[in-house]
Scaffold this motif. Sequence first.
Motif, short mmCIF file in Angstrom:
data_model
loop_
_atom_site.label_atom_id
_atom_site.label_comp_id
_atom_site.label_asym_id
_atom_site.label_seq_id
_atom_site.Cartn_x
_atom_site.Cartn_y
_atom_site.Cartn_z
N UNK A 1 0.85 -1.19 0.00
CA UNK A 1 0.00 0.00 0.00
C UNK A 1 0.88 1.24 0.00
N UNK A 2 0.37 2.27 -0.58
CA UNK A 2 1.12 3.52 -0.62
C UNK A 2 0.22 4.67 -0.19
N UNK A 3 0.79 5.61 0.48
CA UNK A 3 0.02 6.80 0.87
C UNK A 3 0.73 8.02 0.33
N UNK A 4 0.01 9.07 0.19
CA UNK A 4 0.61 10.30 -0.29
C UNK A 4 -0.36 11.46 -0.13
N UNK A 5 0.11 12.63 -0.42
CA UNK A 5 -0.73 13.82 -0.33
C UNK A 5 -1.11 14.28 -1.73
N UNK A 6 -2.31 14.58 -1.87
CA UNK A 6 -2.76 15.12 -3.15
C UNK A 6 -3.12 16.58 -2.94
N UNK A 7 -2.53 17.43 -3.75
CA UNK A 7 -2.87 18.86 -3.67
C UNK A 7 -3.85 19.17 -4.80
N UNK A 8 -4.99 19.54 -4.41
CA UNK A 8 -6.03 19.83 -5.40
C UNK A 8 -6.40 21.30 -5.28
N UNK B 1 3.04 3.61 -6.21
CA UNK B 1 2.92 4.82 -5.40
C UNK B 1 1.74 5.66 -5.88
N UNK B 2 1.23 6.45 -4.96
CA UNK B 2 0.13 7.33 -5.33
C UNK B 2 0.68 8.50 -6.15
N UNK B 3 0.02 8.86 -7.19
CA UNK B 3 0.50 9.95 -8.02
C UNK B 3 -0.67 10.77 -8.53
N UNK B 4 -0.47 12.06 -8.58
CA UNK B 4 -1.54 12.90 -9.11
C UNK B 4 -0.97 14.15 -9.72
N UNK B 5 -1.64 14.66 -10.71
CA UNK B 5 -1.28 15.95 -11.30
C UNK B 5 -2.16 17.04 -10.69
N UNK B 6 -1.57 18.18 -10.48
CA UNK B 6 -2.40 19.29 -10.00
C UNK B 6 -3.37 19.71 -11.09
N UNK B 7 -4.57 20.01 -10.68
CA UNK B 7 -5.56 20.52 -11.62
C UNK B 7 -5.80 21.99 -11.32
#
Lengths: 223, 240
Positions: free
Chosen positions: A29-36, B79-85
């Motif tokens: 499992x992986x955790x992280x922060x998402x900046x929205x 891993x968790x990954x995201x692009x800023x919107x």
Amino acid sequence: MKRYLLGLIGAIFAATALIVVLSPADAVTATGNARVEWHQMPIINFTLTPNYYTGYGAVLATFGTQPAPTHGPGAPATVDFGTTVGGDTYLYKYAAHIHVTTNDPSGFLVYGEAAIALTNNSNAQTYPGQYLYYLNSGATSDSNTGFTPGLPFSQTIGSVSGSTADIAGAGPTIAYTIYPNPIAQSVTPNNDFYYDYQFKVPNVAAGAGGNFYVWIVYTVVGE
Amino acid sequence: MKRLQMFLVAAGFMMLALVLAQPVKATIQSQQMQIALNISVDVVGTPIVGYVPREAPSQAGVPSIASALRRAEPSMQRAFSAEGLHFAGDSTMVAQVHNVLVQAEVTPNPKGTILVSNVPNVSMMAAPGQTVTVQPLCSLTVSVNMATAWSLEEGVATDLTSASGATLPGTALANNTYKLAATPQPKPTPYIVYATDGSVWSGLASGTAITTYCVDLTVTVPASTVDGIYSTDAVYTLFN
């Protein structure tokens, strides 16, 4: 029957295998922060109420004791000054109330312009220029007279659509590519603005009188 | 001797009558017409150069969205990954529009032509500390169309006031008034303020002929004045 059972068992195995293949490796499992980030679309609600308080109507510009306001038959749906005399100035008390609510924390701007030039409905003659003025009033009282200074409504250079006829109804709207100077600004999301109007009646020649009218269009925009 | 006494008494009464007649004659002048011209002064303290008018979005109320998605690198597949919107541009303005019909039944004024101006209002722009005269000269005129004895008075109704309630003294507004085609006065004269100067107007001119005056307005804005649009009414009253 045996064939059917074998087929069913095979299908179950195949489905199970597919699920295993497609499922994430749940052991890791992986955790992280998402900046929205987003901009909330402002929602603006505003109401325009002509003749918003008892005692609305027109008074001739006079120093000292003020005469009682009167109005024409078009009120309260319209701001109707009633009978006026060319060359005189009239104050119209409690002409318009603008009530704005918005979710925009920066507040909003109010634009107010004439959609058309002052027009004589009797002969279609127009009077370009600034004959109608606005001045601050209050919710239930003000001390304005016909000599209290006001500011002019300009005729818009925006794009006017809708009917500009001398009939109370839907009336025109204005679309802007470039906004004019606002007539009011609020730094809070919700606010009220109260206005009296002032009419400097153009001098008309004998026989050239009639029902004069103009449409005032208010536009409220989030900051 | 008695005759002489009677003559002197009669002469005295006549002199008294003449003296009394002057103020009476002055007070029987009645107001014939009054016009009020709106004067507005846009006080702008910051340089106007560089001002960019606010532009409306191409489609008001329809925000545009710019976003991008990309495949994660193989090493980051777990891993968790995201692009800023984010929303592109400043296109979040929403406009709401309402209108009101304003109307009046206008009747001609039998005296409406004896005192007229060529425009109903004058707009000026000045920075704090500046003195500005409306250009071109004689762009505002006031005409008396009366061929019998008349007198014309002038003044501003109140101090100049902005929508926020800030004021400019009415005396900051001055006029240089002279007959059309004549030479302007050496310097402008501040207006008297009716509301604060004893509820009186000041005499401008008198005559017995049709006359047009050029009125060149000058405003002197005190350095401490805050930005805003200030306005008042310049009032001209004709007596006969």
